[in-house]
Design an enzyme around this catalytic site. Structure first.
Site, mmCIF file in Angstrom:
data_model
loop_
_atom_site.group_PDB
_atom_site.id
_atom_site.type_symbol
_atom_site.label_atom_id
_atom_site.label_comp_id
_atom_site.label_asym_id
_atom_site.label_seq_id
_atom_site.Cartn_x
_atom_site.Cartn_y
_atom_site.Cartn_z
ATOM 1 N N SER A 1 11.866 -53.576 14.203
ATOM 2 C CA SER A 1 10.789 -54.555 14.352
ATOM 3 C C SER A 1 11.321 -55.905 14.803
ATOM 4 O O SER A 1 12.421 -56.304 14.416
ATOM 5 C CB SER A 1 10.046 -54.730 13.032
ATOM 6 O OG SER A 1 9.059 -55.732 13.185
ATOM 7 N N LYS B 1 8.309 -48.312 8.951
ATOM 8 C CA LYS B 1 7.940 -49.165 10.091
ATOM 9 C C LYS B 1 6.437 -49.086 10.352
ATOM 10 O O LYS B 1 5.785 -50.099 10.662
ATOM 11 C CB LYS B 1 8.730 -48.752 11.343
ATOM 12 C CG LYS B 1 8.290 -49.469 12.624
ATOM 13 C CD LYS B 1 8.614 -50.935 12.586
ATOM 14 C CE LYS B 1 7.987 -51.862 13.582
ATOM 15 N NZ LYS B 1 7.407 -51.507 14.795
ATOM 16 N N HIS C 1 4.800 -51.201 7.865
ATOM 17 C CA HIS C 1 5.025 -52.594 8.299
ATOM 18 C C HIS C 1 3.933 -52.988 9.304
ATOM 19 O O HIS C 1 3.316 -54.043 9.207
ATOM 20 C CB HIS C 1 6.417 -52.737 8.922
ATOM 21 C CG HIS C 1 6.595 -53.993 9.735
ATOM 22 N ND1 HIS C 1 6.098 -54.120 11.026
ATOM 23 C CD2 HIS C 1 7.173 -55.176 9.449
ATOM 24 C CE1 HIS C 1 6.356 -55.326 11.486
ATOM 25 N NE2 HIS C 1 7.022 -55.996 10.545
ATOM 26 N N ASN C 2 3.689 -52.114 10.270
ATOM 27 C CA ASN C 2 2.697 -52.430 11.302
ATOM 28 C C ASN C 2 1.282 -52.462 10.730
ATOM 29 O O ASN C 2 0.467 -53.286 11.144
ATOM 30 C CB ASN C 2 2.785 -51.422 12.451
ATOM 31 C CG ASN C 2 3.919 -51.755 13.396
ATOM 32 O OD1 ASN C 2 4.947 -52.275 12.985
ATOM 33 N ND2 ASN C 2 3.757 -51.460 14.662
ATOM 34 N N GLU D 1 1.042 -55.644 9.202
ATOM 35 C CA GLU D 1 0.972 -56.617 10.319
ATOM 36 C C GLU D 1 -0.475 -56.738 10.826
ATOM 37 O O GLU D 1 -0.987 -57.857 11.011
ATOM 38 C CB GLU D 1 1.911 -56.131 11.439
ATOM 39 C CG GLU D 1 1.839 -56.901 12.746
ATOM 40 C CD GLU D 1 2.680 -56.223 13.852
ATOM 41 O OE1 GLU D 1 3.857 -55.892 13.607
ATOM 42 O OE2 GLU D 1 2.140 -56.009 14.955
HETATM 43 C C1 6PG Z 1 7.191 -55.043 15.715
HETATM 44 C C2 6PG Z 1 5.790 -54.875 16.252
HETATM 45 C C3 6PG Z 1 5.812 -54.009 17.451
HETATM 46 C C4 6PG Z 1 4.591 -54.169 18.310
HETATM 47 C C5 6PG Z 1 3.365 -53.642 17.679
HETATM 48 C C6 6PG Z 1 2.125 -54.152 18.371
HETATM 49 O O1 6PG Z 1 7.347 -54.753 14.548
HETATM 50 O O2 6PG Z 1 8.059 -55.471 16.465
HETATM 51 O O3 6PG Z 1 4.994 -54.300 15.276
HETATM 52 O O4 6PG Z 1 6.059 -52.713 17.022
HETATM 53 O O5 6PG Z 1 4.425 -55.499 18.650
HETATM 54 O O6 6PG Z 1 3.437 -52.271 17.784
HETATM 55 O O7 6PG Z 1 1.157 -53.301 17.984
HETATM 56 P P1 6PG Z 1 -0.259 -53.255 18.614
HETATM 57 O O8 6PG Z 1 -0.099 -53.248 20.109
HETATM 58 O O9 6PG Z 1 -0.815 -51.976 18.102
HETATM 59 O O10 6PG Z 1 -0.944 -54.465 18.114
#
Ligand code: 6PG
Length: 469
Positions: free
Chosen positions: A129, A184, A187-188, A191
């Site tokens: 990430s 991960k 995590h997303n 996010e």
């Molecule tokens: C990270 C981000 C990366 C990406 C996302 C965006 O941890 O570096 O999460 O994996 O920016 O996948 O996700 P979306 O396009 O689904 O918003």
């Protein structure tokens, strides 16, 4: 030049950044891309005196690596990853290690891990990430697979990962097969929820309290000095400063309100449904992106269903304070949901996950990085709680915040602003702290129409009633 310590397959932005990061830590890296022109451009634009071996052929790439060979894949998740693994299998030998640093679906990682083990190859599925910049300057890394293979990559990963303020690397072995990609994925999911909560706060200030972009920008800057301090709050403050070159307006005002997504939030939500973990804030964040995508229909509906419900706010400072408390409380609950999902996953997939350690490796490098993660670690260490909301610190903070949070949700409902994360998370909190829900009636109804049986509060056993003669 001797053999390289590691090879990076895939010279997209992430692959290039990661390879450079490794070289800057003194490693000799072999690089390969299916289209050599991309590698050539990389050499010309990014490389000065780094130790790099650029390969045109796959065999040459594999042969350039010291044994056991370490091949770090940075390719598009999904079919491409399978295709690349199949090609590599032809040249790799027993004991060699394939690392997948893409945003792969954890069930694919479990399958690949098993298939490769049968061929005598190791597979280290690694959540990475931090985007392009993180990959270059230090990402948060979530590796998994067999511990034996991890030994061969541990030093490199530790070197290239982000470092927390105390110097600790934001990388730790997560557990078996697909657990790194699972972590991960969670995590997303967090996010998505964190982003949604912040966007709702912006919208409430903008379209509820009627603050200007400058005023909201200052609020975010202030919040970033307090308990909400995090990368996402920080970048929001920066975003709100940016003007559009063409129109001179704030850029945020000319960006179309249609959110994209690559699917990891959806995976997290589906996983919650599959293994029975209630993660409504994460799911609502995904739904809100779907709703955002229906722009034309929303515009039409606003003409049919839109009514002015605006509520006057007398004390804007108090409104902002209430909002801060609501954002903070919702944030605690959405992290609690993410960790609840991890807890259920550990049982479901028989992984030994160290939740405190996971919080620690998210402190820097990744998108949800924040000081707040130290508090999560402390909560797991001190209180040994089953859910973060029950830890002494978060319990007190939730109780302290709830009145302000409820005022904010009343405001949201009364004035009809779409803020699903802030509202549904309060419902989640209320559901979690509710000793008796209405599910007794659900059970009675299920038994009435389908003889699905029920349990009783006063004695053990399974019961069925003939509800009507
Ligand atoms: C990270 C981000 C990366 C990406 C996302 C965006 O941890 O570096 O999460 O994996 O920016 O996948 O996700 P979306 O396009 O689904 O918003």
């Amino acid at each position: 030049m001797g053999k390289s310590t590691i090879g990076v397959y895939g010279m997209g932005v992430m692959g290039q950044s990661l390879a450079l990061n490794m070289m800057r830590h003194g490693y000799q890296v072999s690089v390969f891309n299916i289209d050599y022109d991309v590698t050539e451009t990389f050499l010309q634009t990014k490389i000065s005196d780094e130790k790099v071996v650029a390969c045109k052929e796959l065999k040459e790439f594999v042969d350039s690596l010291e044994k056991p060979r370490r091949v770090f894949l940075m390719v598009t998740a999904g079919k491409v990853t399978d295709l690349v693994i199949d090609q590599l299998k032809e040249y790799l030998e027993e004991g060699d290690i394939i690392i997948d640093g893409g945003n792969s679906y954890f069930k694919d990682t479990i399958r690949r891990f098993r298939e490769l083990r049968e061929c005598g190859l190791h597979f280290v599925g690694t959540g990475v990430s931090g985007g392009e910049r993180g990959a270059l300057e230090g990402p948060s890394m979530m590796p998994s697979g067999d511990p034996e293979a991890y030994q061969y990559v541990e030093q490199i990963f530790t070197d290239i990962s982000a470092k927390a303020k105390d110097g600790a690397p934001c990388c730790a072995y997560i557990g078996g097969d697909g657990s790194g990609h699972y972590v991960k994925m969670v995590h997303n999911g967090i996010e998505y929820a964190d982003i949604q909560i912040i966007c709702e706060a912006y919208d409430l200030m903008r379209h509820g309290a009627g603050l200007s972009v400058e005023e909201i920008q200052q609020v975010f800057e202030r919040w970033n000095k307090g308990r909400l301090k995090s990368y996402l709050i920080e970048i929001t403050g920066k975003i709100l400063k940016k003007k559009d070159d063409e129109t001179g307006k704030y850029l945020v005002d000319v960006i179309l309100d249609k959110a994209g997504q690559k699917g990891t939030g959806k995976w997290t939500s589906m996983e919650g449904l599959d293994i029975g973990a209630a993660i409504p804030t994460i799911a609502e964040s995904v739904f809100s992106r779907y709703i955002s995508a229906q722009k034309e229909e929303r515009v039409r509906a606003s003409q049919e269903l839109g009514v002015d419900l605006s509520v006057n706010i007398d004390d804007k400072e108090k409104f902002i304070d209430d909002l801060e408390a609501a954002v903070y409380a919702a944030k605690i609950c959405c992290y609690a949901q993410g960790f609840e999902l991890l807890k259920k996953a550990a049982e479901e997939y028989e992984w030994t996950l160290d939740f405190g350690q996971i919080a620690m490796i998210w402190r820097e490098g990744c998108i949800i990085r924040a000081d707040f993660l130290e508090d999560i670690k402390a909560a797991y260490d001190q209180d040994e709680v089953s859910n973060l909301m029950l830890s002494s610190k978060f319990k007190k903070e939730l109780l302290d915040a709830q009145k302000a949070w409820r005022r904010m949700v009343c405001y949201i409902v009364n004035c009809g602003i779409y803020a699903p994360a802030l509202t549904s998370t309060l419902n989640y909190f209320d559901g979690y702290r509710c000793a008796r829900t209405s599910a007794n009636l659900t059970q009675a109804q299920r038994d009435f129409f389908g003889a699905h049986t029920y349990e009783r509060v006063d004695k053990e056993g399974i019961y069925h009633t003939i509800w009507e003669e």
